[in-house]
Design an enzyme around this catalytic site. Sequence first.
Site, PDB file in Angstrom:
ATOM      1  N   SER A 136      74.434  26.199  36.760  1.00  0.00           N
ATOM      2  CA  SER A 136      74.918  27.429  37.691  1.00  0.00           C
ATOM      3  C   SER A 136      74.672  28.808  36.863  1.00  0.00           C
ATOM      4  O   SER A 136      74.779  29.042  35.771  1.00  0.00           O
ATOM      5  CB  SER A 136      76.524  27.367  37.657  1.00  0.00           C
ATOM      6  OG  SER A 136      76.960  28.472  38.488  1.00  0.00           O
ATOM      7  N   LYS A 162      72.284  26.285  41.041  1.00  0.00           N
ATOM      8  CA  LYS A 162      73.391  26.973  41.823  1.00  0.00           C
ATOM      9  C   LYS A 162      73.027  28.322  41.679  1.00  0.00           C
ATOM     10  O   LYS A 162      73.288  28.843  40.239  1.00  0.00           O
ATOM     11  CB  LYS A 162      74.745  26.389  41.645  1.00  0.00           C
ATOM     12  CG  LYS A 162      75.804  27.148  41.699  1.00  0.00           C
ATOM     13  CD  LYS A 162      77.158  26.535  41.585  1.00  0.00           C
ATOM     14  CE  LYS A 162      78.250  27.106  41.086  1.00  0.00           C
ATOM     15  NZ  LYS A 162      79.577  26.333  41.071  1.00  0.00           N
ATOM     16  N   LYS A 164      74.671  32.364  42.442  1.00  0.00           N
ATOM     17  CA  LYS A 164      75.915  33.098  43.017  1.00  0.00           C
ATOM     18  C   LYS A 164      75.197  33.958  44.232  1.00  0.00           C
ATOM     19  O   LYS A 164      74.157  34.728  43.958  1.00  0.00           O
ATOM     20  CB  LYS A 164      76.373  33.941  41.932  1.00  0.00           C
ATOM     21  CG  LYS A 164      77.044  33.122  40.933  1.00  0.00           C
ATOM     22  CD  LYS A 164      78.295  32.318  41.428  1.00  0.00           C
ATOM     23  CE  LYS A 164      78.858  31.535  40.239  1.00  0.00           C
ATOM     24  NZ  LYS A 164      79.879  30.647  40.910  1.00  0.00           N
ATOM     25  N   ASP A 189      76.779  29.600  45.726  1.00  0.00           N
ATOM     26  CA  ASP A 189      78.213  29.816  45.505  1.00  0.00           C
ATOM     27  C   ASP A 189      78.603  31.334  45.817  1.00  0.00           C
ATOM     28  O   ASP A 189      78.183  32.125  45.024  1.00  0.00           O
ATOM     29  CB  ASP A 189      78.680  29.467  44.213  1.00  0.00           C
ATOM     30  CG  ASP A 189      80.287  29.296  44.009  1.00  0.00           C
ATOM     31  OD1 ASP A 189      80.556  28.963  42.709  1.00  0.00           O
ATOM     32  OD2 ASP A 189      80.823  29.563  44.949  1.00  0.00           O
ATOM     33  N   GLU A 214      78.943  27.124  48.757  1.00  0.00           N
ATOM     34  CA  GLU A 214      80.143  26.728  48.359  1.00  0.00           C
ATOM     35  C   GLU A 214      80.973  28.075  48.458  1.00  0.00           C
ATOM     36  O   GLU A 214      80.591  29.050  48.264  1.00  0.00           O
ATOM     37  CB  GLU A 214      79.678  26.571  46.624  1.00  0.00           C
ATOM     38  CG  GLU A 214      81.168  26.287  45.888  1.00  0.00           C
ATOM     39  CD  GLU A 214      80.973  25.996  44.397  1.00  0.00           C
ATOM     40  OE1 GLU A 214      79.735  26.087  43.957  1.00  0.00           O
ATOM     41  OE2 GLU A 214      81.716  26.127  43.640  1.00  0.00           O
ATOM     42  N   ASP A 239      85.660  24.737  46.581  1.00  0.00           N
ATOM     43  CA  ASP A 239      86.109  24.916  45.318  1.00  0.00           C
ATOM     44  C   ASP A 239      87.541  25.312  45.355  1.00  0.00           C
ATOM     45  O   ASP A 239      88.531  24.514  45.407  1.00  0.00           O
ATOM     46  CB  ASP A 239      84.958  25.754  44.516  1.00  0.00           C
ATOM     47  CG  ASP A 239      85.428  26.021  43.296  1.00  0.00           C
ATOM     48  OD1 ASP A 239      84.534  26.765  42.598  1.00  0.00           O
ATOM     49  OD2 ASP A 239      86.526  25.699  42.585  1.00  0.00           O
ATOM     50  N   LYS A 263      87.229  20.439  40.004  1.00  0.00           N
ATOM     51  CA  LYS A 263      87.179  20.905  38.686  1.00  0.00           C
ATOM     52  C   LYS A 263      88.812  20.520  38.095  1.00  0.00           C
ATOM     53  O   LYS A 263      89.724  20.616  38.689  1.00  0.00           O
ATOM     54  CB  LYS A 263      87.177  22.451  38.827  1.00  0.00           C
ATOM     55  CG  LYS A 263      85.958  22.961  39.157  1.00  0.00           C
ATOM     56  CD  LYS A 263      86.051  24.429  39.261  1.00  0.00           C
ATOM     57  CE  LYS A 263      84.754  25.324  39.519  1.00  0.00           C
ATOM     58  NZ  LYS A 263      84.715  26.812  39.616  1.00  0.00           N
ATOM     59  N   GLY A 291      82.083  23.765  36.865  1.00  0.00           N
ATOM     60  CA  GLY A 291      82.524  24.044  35.568  1.00  0.00           C
ATOM     61  C   GLY A 291      83.394  25.364  35.511  1.00  0.00           C
ATOM     62  O   GLY A 291      83.167  26.113  36.510  1.00  0.00           O
TER      63      GLY A 291
HETATM   64  O1  LIG Z   1      78.543  26.729  34.116  1.00  0.00           O
HETATM   65  C1  LIG Z   1      79.858  26.562  34.588  1.00  0.00           C
HETATM   66  O2  LIG Z   1      80.637  26.123  34.045  1.00  0.00           O
HETATM   67  C2  LIG Z   1      79.920  26.915  36.117  1.00  0.00           C
HETATM   68  C3  LIG Z   1      80.296  28.491  36.115  1.00  0.00           C
HETATM   69  C4  LIG Z   1      80.593  28.830  37.631  1.00  0.00           C
HETATM   70  O3  LIG Z   1      79.723  28.686  38.516  1.00  0.00           O
HETATM   71  C5  LIG Z   1      81.888  29.032  37.739  1.00  0.00           C
HETATM   72  C6  LIG Z   1      82.741  29.358  36.710  1.00  0.00           C
HETATM   73  C7  LIG Z   1      83.984  29.930  36.866  1.00  0.00           C
HETATM   74  C8  LIG Z   1      84.336  30.407  38.064  1.00  0.00           C
HETATM   75  C9  LIG Z   1      83.367  30.679  39.091  1.00  0.00           C
HETATM   76  O4  LIG Z   1      82.969  32.084  38.828  1.00  0.00           O
HETATM   77  C10 LIG Z   1      82.164  29.672  39.243  1.00  0.00           C
HETATM   78  C11 LIG Z   1      82.606  28.687  40.266  1.00  0.00           C
HETATM   79  O5  LIG Z   1      83.039  28.887  41.415  1.00  0.00           O
HETATM   80  O6  LIG Z   1      82.152  27.576  39.990  1.00  0.00           O
HETATM   81 MG   LIG Z   2      82.631  27.648  42.713  1.00  0.00          MG
END
Ligand SMILES: O=C(O)CCC(=O)C1=CC=C[C@@H](O)[C@@H]1C(=O)O
Ligand SMILES: [Mg+2]
Length: 371
Positions: A136, A162, A164, A189, A214, A239, A263, A291
């Site tokens: 991500s 992934k 944002k 996402d 997402e 999510d 998660k 994550g």
């Molecule tokens: O690399 C990772 O741990 C995932 C990071 C990530 O995409 C996210 C982490 C925490 C909250 C969000 O911003 C986002 C998510 O929504 O998945």
């Molecule tokens: Mg997410």
Amino acid sequence: MKIHSIILRMLTMRMKSPFTTSFGTEWNKQFILVEARDEDGRSGWGEAVAMAEPLYNEETVDTVWILLKKHLLPLLWQRELNHPREVAGWFTPIRRNYMAKAAVEGAIWDLFAKEQGIPLYRALGGNKNAIDVGISIGIQKNQEELLAVIEKYCNEGYKRIKIKIMPGWDTEIIAAVRCRFPDILLMADANSAYTLEDINRLAALDRYQLMMLEQPLAHDDMIDHAQLQQQLRTPVCLDESIHSVEDARKAIELGSCRIINIKVGRVGGLTEACRIHDFCRSHNVPVWCGGMLESGIGRAHNIAITTLPGFTLPGDTAASSRYWEQDLILPEVTVEQGRVQVPEEPGIGYEPCRERIDYHTLYSETFRNGE
Ligand SMILES: O=C(O)CCC(=O)C1=CC=C[C@@H](O)[C@@H]1C(=O)O
Ligand SMILES: [Mg+2]
């Protein structure tokens, strides 16, 4: 199982680089580790994924600490624990506070697996000895920087990218990524950055063959997501909207999504994560493990849950080196050709490094049965 004591630690670790989403930036990460010790001196470890600010959900490192200290840990001392899957039931009188619940439940699952002499993934019913992982990527300064970061991670073999998105950083950026990387597995996402008023803008993303979109809409919504999914060819993945197997059931019945990001912290722990997995699998809804920028402790739990058969899509469990100069576990989590080998050692399968944990610990408190 007899838990002798629980140690809470508040840590702070600086990430290698800031991670920006539509709701904020994480760089100096503050988080809580939970260590559960038994009478024989074994330790089970869990990590609370709540952040310092209540931006992803309503929990913070401070709410987690208070909930554990005043409301959740006291529930552990009142009865004999036969199996970690009982803990979630003991915690049901306490509303929400899923990340606090998950942190201590995860430590107890790890301790249980160590007492049984089996890897945590086997205790959960997993059947893989390696898992596919994606990565991500946070919002970058500009398009060229994002393309360079994607290139780097594709070269490292990550199975899925992934990115944002948010209004003003969406169609153009996805078009540029698709133009440079026409064949990669790509998803976006939005972290709830859109509303149904953006339905045409989001439907226009269908042309870019995204694996999924997402959490495009509100964090507590399923109705609008169902209306959006009807207009989109691209699967919606939820999510933030999903906290339990009941939420998953409702989302699937309403048609709010076609994929779910599980998660462990968001849903209150490994037991509920398994329940959501089982329900989704019985309804042919693919799941993957998201994550929360975890240290190696939380990362190890994510690896274990991803070995369940219904986790058919690459998750966000990237290598330790993507986040930390030095992780808190030995060995660190490594990714080879987009795969993580699942450790066969008892419990989480990685050894917490006490020296590094102590170095990053701001303060700690120990709780004993009956005290
Ligand atoms: O690399 C990772 O741990 C995932 C990071 C990530 O995409 C996210 C982490 C925490 C909250 C969000 O911003 C986002 C998510 O929504 O998945
Ligand atoms: Mg997410």
